[in-house]
Design a protein around this motif. Structure first.
Motif, PDB file in Angstrom:
ATOM      1  N   VAL A 116     -25.107  14.595 -15.567  1.00  0.00           N
ATOM      2  CA  VAL A 116     -24.465  13.401 -16.162  1.00  0.00           C
ATOM      3  C   VAL A 116     -23.247  12.628 -15.328  1.00  0.00           C
ATOM      4  CG1 VAL A 116     -24.589  14.448 -18.488  1.00  0.00           C
ATOM      5  CG2 VAL A 116     -22.540  14.885 -17.167  1.00  0.00           C
ATOM      6  N   ASP A 117     -22.985  11.621 -15.662  1.00  0.00           N
ATOM      7  CA  ASP A 117     -21.993  10.763 -15.012  1.00  0.00           C
ATOM      8  C   ASP A 117     -20.487  11.499 -15.147  1.00  0.00           C
ATOM      9  OD1 ASP A 117     -21.195   7.860 -13.803  1.00  0.00           O
ATOM     10  OD2 ASP A 117     -19.625   8.331 -15.306  1.00  0.00           O
ATOM     11  N   ASP A 118     -19.503  11.234 -14.024  1.00  0.00           N
ATOM     12  CA  ASP A 118     -18.382  11.800 -13.986  1.00  0.00           C
ATOM     13  C   ASP A 118     -17.528  11.700 -15.428  1.00  0.00           C
ATOM     14  OD1 ASP A 118     -19.227  12.841 -11.505  1.00  0.00           O
ATOM     15  OD2 ASP A 118     -17.922  11.582 -10.454  1.00  0.00           O
ATOM     16  N   THR A 119     -17.839  10.394 -16.185  1.00  0.00           N
ATOM     17  CA  THR A 119     -17.219  10.174 -17.345  1.00  0.00           C
ATOM     18  C   THR A 119     -17.385  11.099 -18.131  1.00  0.00           C
ATOM     19  OG1 THR A 119     -17.496   7.814 -16.621  1.00  0.00           O
ATOM     20  CG2 THR A 119     -16.636   8.303 -18.914  1.00  0.00           C
ATOM     21  N   TYR A 120     -18.497  11.905 -18.299  1.00  0.00           N
ATOM     22  CA  TYR A 120     -18.862  12.724 -19.276  1.00  0.00           C
ATOM     23  C   TYR A 120     -18.949  14.330 -18.742  1.00  0.00           C
ATOM     24  CZ  TYR A 120     -20.732   8.310 -20.993  1.00  0.00           C
ATOM     25  OH  TYR A 120     -20.569   7.149 -21.576  1.00  0.00           O
ATOM     26  N   ALA A 121     -18.180  14.472 -17.651  1.00  0.00           N
ATOM     27  CA  ALA A 121     -18.476  15.802 -16.992  1.00  0.00           C
ATOM     28  C   ALA A 121     -17.877  16.932 -17.956  1.00  0.00           C
ATOM     29  CB  ALA A 121     -17.690  15.993 -15.693  1.00  0.00           C
ATOM     30  N   ALA A 122     -16.714  16.473 -18.743  1.00  0.00           N
ATOM     31  CA  ALA A 122     -16.055  17.597 -19.380  1.00  0.00           C
ATOM     32  C   ALA A 122     -16.585  17.281 -20.796  1.00  0.00           C
ATOM     33  CB  ALA A 122     -14.645  17.211 -19.617  1.00  0.00           C
ATOM     34  N   HIS A 123     -17.583  16.897 -21.029  1.00  0.00           N
ATOM     35  CA  HIS A 123     -18.339  16.799 -22.628  1.00  0.00           C
ATOM     36  C   HIS A 123     -18.800  18.166 -22.784  1.00  0.00           C
ATOM     37  CE1 HIS A 123     -20.762  15.311 -26.026  1.00  0.00           C
ATOM     38  NE2 HIS A 123     -20.133  14.334 -26.126  1.00  0.00           N
ATOM     39  N   PRO A 124     -18.713  18.671 -24.129  1.00  0.00           N
ATOM     40  CA  PRO A 124     -19.264  19.836 -24.363  1.00  0.00           C
ATOM     41  C   PRO A 124     -21.028  19.888 -24.153  1.00  0.00           C
ATOM     42  CG  PRO A 124     -17.777  19.271 -26.157  1.00  0.00           C
ATOM     43  CD  PRO A 124     -17.834  18.088 -25.203  1.00  0.00           C
ATOM     44  N   ALA A 125     -21.649  18.864 -24.363  1.00  0.00           N
ATOM     45  CA  ALA A 125     -23.016  18.778 -23.966  1.00  0.00           C
ATOM     46  C   ALA A 125     -23.233  19.160 -22.632  1.00  0.00           C
ATOM     47  CB  ALA A 125     -23.722  17.614 -24.530  1.00  0.00           C
ATOM     48  N   ARG A 210     -42.009  12.638 -29.954  1.00  0.00           N
ATOM     49  CA  ARG A 210     -41.280  11.424 -30.310  1.00  0.00           C
ATOM     50  C   ARG A 210     -39.826  11.390 -30.445  1.00  0.00           C
ATOM     51  NH1 ARG A 210     -44.000   8.638 -35.526  1.00  0.00           N
ATOM     52  NH2 ARG A 210     -42.473   7.234 -34.779  1.00  0.00           N
ATOM     53  N   LEU A 211     -39.339  12.510 -31.189  1.00  0.00           N
ATOM     54  CA  LEU A 211     -37.791  12.605 -31.144  1.00  0.00           C
ATOM     55  C   LEU A 211     -37.343  12.881 -29.974  1.00  0.00           C
ATOM     56  CD1 LEU A 211     -37.738  15.276 -34.210  1.00  0.00           C
ATOM     57  CD2 LEU A 211     -37.159  12.875 -34.111  1.00  0.00           C
ATOM     58  N   GLY A 212     -37.922  13.480 -29.093  1.00  0.00           N
ATOM     59  CA  GLY A 212     -37.251  13.701 -27.619  1.00  0.00           C
ATOM     60  C   GLY A 212     -37.465  12.614 -26.842  1.00  0.00           C
ATOM     61  N   ALA A 213     -38.385  11.634 -27.046  1.00  0.00           N
ATOM     62  CA  ALA A 213     -38.521  10.407 -26.076  1.00  0.00           C
ATOM     63  C   ALA A 213     -37.299   9.399 -26.602  1.00  0.00           C
ATOM     64  CB  ALA A 213     -39.820   9.657 -26.442  1.00  0.00           C
ATOM     65  N   LEU A 214     -37.015   9.395 -27.845  1.00  0.00           N
ATOM     66  CA  LEU A 214     -35.865   8.620 -28.438  1.00  0.00           C
ATOM     67  C   LEU A 214     -34.572   9.094 -27.868  1.00  0.00           C
ATOM     68  CD1 LEU A 214     -35.152   6.013 -29.678  1.00  0.00           C
ATOM     69  CD2 LEU A 214     -35.116   7.145 -32.027  1.00  0.00           C
ATOM     70  N   ALA A 215     -34.387  10.537 -28.290  1.00  0.00           N
ATOM     71  CA  ALA A 215     -33.046  11.086 -27.866  1.00  0.00           C
ATOM     72  C   ALA A 215     -32.867  10.965 -26.375  1.00  0.00           C
ATOM     73  CB  ALA A 215     -33.217  12.547 -28.251  1.00  0.00           C
ATOM     74  N   GLY A 216     -34.015  11.081 -25.423  1.00  0.00           N
ATOM     75  CA  GLY A 216     -33.977  10.953 -24.093  1.00  0.00           C
ATOM     76  C   GLY A 216     -33.457   9.528 -23.731  1.00  0.00           C
ATOM     77  N   ALA A 217     -34.254   8.548 -24.384  1.00  0.00           N
ATOM     78  CA  ALA A 217     -33.654   7.360 -24.087  1.00  0.00           C
ATOM     79  C   ALA A 217     -32.246   6.844 -24.273  1.00  0.00           C
ATOM     80  CB  ALA A 217     -34.665   6.528 -24.857  1.00  0.00           C
ATOM     81  N   ALA A 218     -31.670   7.322 -25.486  1.00  0.00           N
ATOM     82  CA  ALA A 218     -30.447   7.188 -25.939  1.00  0.00           C
ATOM     83  C   ALA A 218     -29.507   7.863 -24.937  1.00  0.00           C
ATOM     84  CB  ALA A 218     -30.423   7.596 -27.516  1.00  0.00           C
ATOM     85  N   LEU A 219     -29.801   9.214 -24.566  1.00  0.00           N
ATOM     86  CA  LEU A 219     -28.975   9.841 -23.739  1.00  0.00           C
ATOM     87  C   LEU A 219     -28.767   9.751 -22.522  1.00  0.00           C
ATOM     88  CD1 LEU A 219     -29.448  13.424 -25.543  1.00  0.00           C
ATOM     89  CD2 LEU A 219     -27.499  12.135 -25.382  1.00  0.00           C
ATOM     90  N   SER A 220     -29.800   8.791 -21.920  1.00  0.00           N
ATOM     91  CA  SER A 220     -29.770   8.363 -20.373  1.00  0.00           C
ATOM     92  C   SER A 220     -28.662   7.462 -20.018  1.00  0.00           C
ATOM     93  CB  SER A 220     -31.036   7.710 -20.247  1.00  0.00           C
ATOM     94  OG  SER A 220     -31.207   6.424 -21.015  1.00  0.00           O
ATOM     95  N   ARG A 221     -27.915   7.027 -21.423  1.00  0.00           N
ATOM     96  CA  ARG A 221     -26.718   6.235 -21.036  1.00  0.00           C
ATOM     97  C   ARG A 221     -25.818   7.073 -20.277  1.00  0.00           C
ATOM     98  NH1 ARG A 221     -24.314   3.458 -25.907  1.00  0.00           N
ATOM     99  NH2 ARG A 221     -26.061   4.349 -27.437  1.00  0.00           N
ATOM    100  N   MET A 222     -25.629   8.431 -20.522  1.00  0.00           N
ATOM    101  CA  MET A 222     -24.578   9.322 -19.985  1.00  0.00           C
ATOM    102  C   MET A 222     -24.880   9.929 -18.717  1.00  0.00           C
ATOM    103  SD  MET A 222     -24.172  11.851 -23.378  1.00  0.00           S
ATOM    104  CE  MET A 222     -22.768  12.727 -22.892  1.00  0.00           C
ATOM    105  N   LEU A 223     -26.040   9.436 -17.910  1.00  0.00           N
ATOM    106  CA  LEU A 223     -26.378   9.925 -16.728  1.00  0.00           C
ATOM    107  C   LEU A 223     -25.516   9.079 -15.619  1.00  0.00           C
ATOM    108  CD1 LEU A 223     -30.282  10.298 -16.951  1.00  0.00           C
ATOM    109  CD2 LEU A 223     -28.655  12.072 -17.051  1.00  0.00           C
ATOM    110  N   ALA A 224     -25.571  10.024 -14.396  1.00  0.00           N
ATOM    111  CA  ALA A 224     -24.880   9.473 -13.286  1.00  0.00           C
ATOM    112  C   ALA A 224     -25.708   8.173 -12.676  1.00  0.00           C
ATOM    113  CB  ALA A 224     -24.655  10.612 -12.363  1.00  0.00           C
ATOM    114  N   PRO A 225     -25.227   7.343 -12.305  1.00  0.00           N
ATOM    115  CA  PRO A 225     -26.152   6.211 -11.618  1.00  0.00           C
ATOM    116  C   PRO A 225     -26.787   6.638 -10.185  1.00  0.00           C
ATOM    117  CG  PRO A 225     -23.637   5.683 -11.477  1.00  0.00           C
ATOM    118  CD  PRO A 225     -23.972   6.985 -12.137  1.00  0.00           C
TER     119      PRO A 225
END
Length: 225
Positions: A116-125, A210-225
C-alpha cells in the motif's frame, strides 16, 4: 426371438397395438408402488405422472435458484453502491467488510493488504500478513472455500470480537483491474462462519470472484503508485 428383437419390432411397427388393441387388455405389469398388477396403459400413466412430478420438482428448483440469484443481484448492487459512495480510501476496508456482514449476512469478514501507499502504512488492514500468506494468495487462481484447517486468515476474523471459532472459510484474492489473474495479488479478503456448511468445499465460487473483483478494484486506490 429374444427380448431385444421384440422391442425392436414394436418400435419399428408402432401401429401394432392399433391393429391388435385386445393385446393391451391382457398385458399385466407389476405396479412399482404396490403389489397388484396393472395394465400397460395404467403403467404408462403412472410413469408419465412420475416424470411429470420430477419435472415439477426440477422447475421448482429452477424458480428457487432464480429467486436466490435475484436476491444476490439486489444485495450486490447495494454493496457496490456503498463502495462507490466511500470517498476516502482509508474507509474502504471497513466499508467492504461491514457491507458483507450487514448486506450478505456473512458472520465474519476481514481484509489484509500489502504494497500500500505510505499514506496507508499504519492502517489496520495493512498490517503485515506474512510472506507465506502473500505467496499463497498470489497462487490462488480462484477463491478458496472449505473447512478452516488452521489458516492464518482465521486469526484476523476473530480479532477484537467474541465470535465463535471459524469452522468454514472463504479466501478471495484481491487484484487490481487488468492484473494477471495468475499473479499480482495485493491483498486477501477472508470470510468466515461458525457454520461448517456456510463455505463448504463444493460451493460455487463465481459470485465470490465477482465480489473479489469489485473489492480489488476499489482497494487498488490504496496501492503505492
Amino acid at each position: 426371438m429374444n427380448e431385444s428383437d421384440v422391442a425392436d419390432f414394436l418400435l419399428a411397427h408402432p401401429a401394432f397395438f392399433e391393429r391388435h388393441a385386445e393385446v393391451l387388455g391382457h398385458i399385466r405389469l407389476g405396479n412399482p408402488h404396490g403389489g397388484r398388477a396393472v395394465s400397460l396403459p395404467e403403467r404408462q400413466i403412472a410413469m408419465f405422472r412420475e416424470k411429470n412430478g420430477q419435472l415439477e420438482r426440477r422447475m421448482g428448483e429452477l424458480v428457487r435458484y432464480g429467486h436466490e440469484n435475484d436476491s444476490h443481484a439486489v444485495k450486490f448492487d447495494r454493496w457496490s453502491a456503498r463502495l462507490l459512495a466511500t470517498r476516502h480510501g482509508a474507509d474502504l476496508p471497513d466499508a467492504i467488510c461491514d457491507g458483507l456482514r450487514e448486506i450478505f449476512d456473512v458472520p465474519q469478514a476481514a481484509v489484509r493488504l500489502w504494497g500500500v501507499d505510505d499514506t496507508y502504512a499504519a492502517h489496520p488492514a495493512a498490517r503485515f500478513a506474512g510472506h507465506d500468506v502473500a505467496r499463497f494468495t498470489d497462487g490462488l487462481g480462484a477463491p478458496y472455500c472449505g473447512a478452516n484447517s488452521g489458516f492464518a486468515a482465521a486469526a484476523w476474523l476473530a480479532e477484537g470480537t467474541d465470535a465463535p471459532r471459524t469452522a468454514s472459510i472463504a479466501l478471495v484474492p484481491l487484484r487490481a483491474p487488468h492484473a494477471d489473474s495468475a499473479h499480482g495479488a495485493f491483498g486477501l479478503l477472508a470470510l468466515g462462519s461458525p457454520d461448517p456448511q456456510r463455505f463448504h468445499a463444493d460451493l460455487g465460487t463465481d459470485f465470490l470472484a465477482r465480489l473479489g473483483a469489485l473489492a480489488g478494484a476499489a482497494l487498488s486506490r490504496m496501492l503505492a503508485p
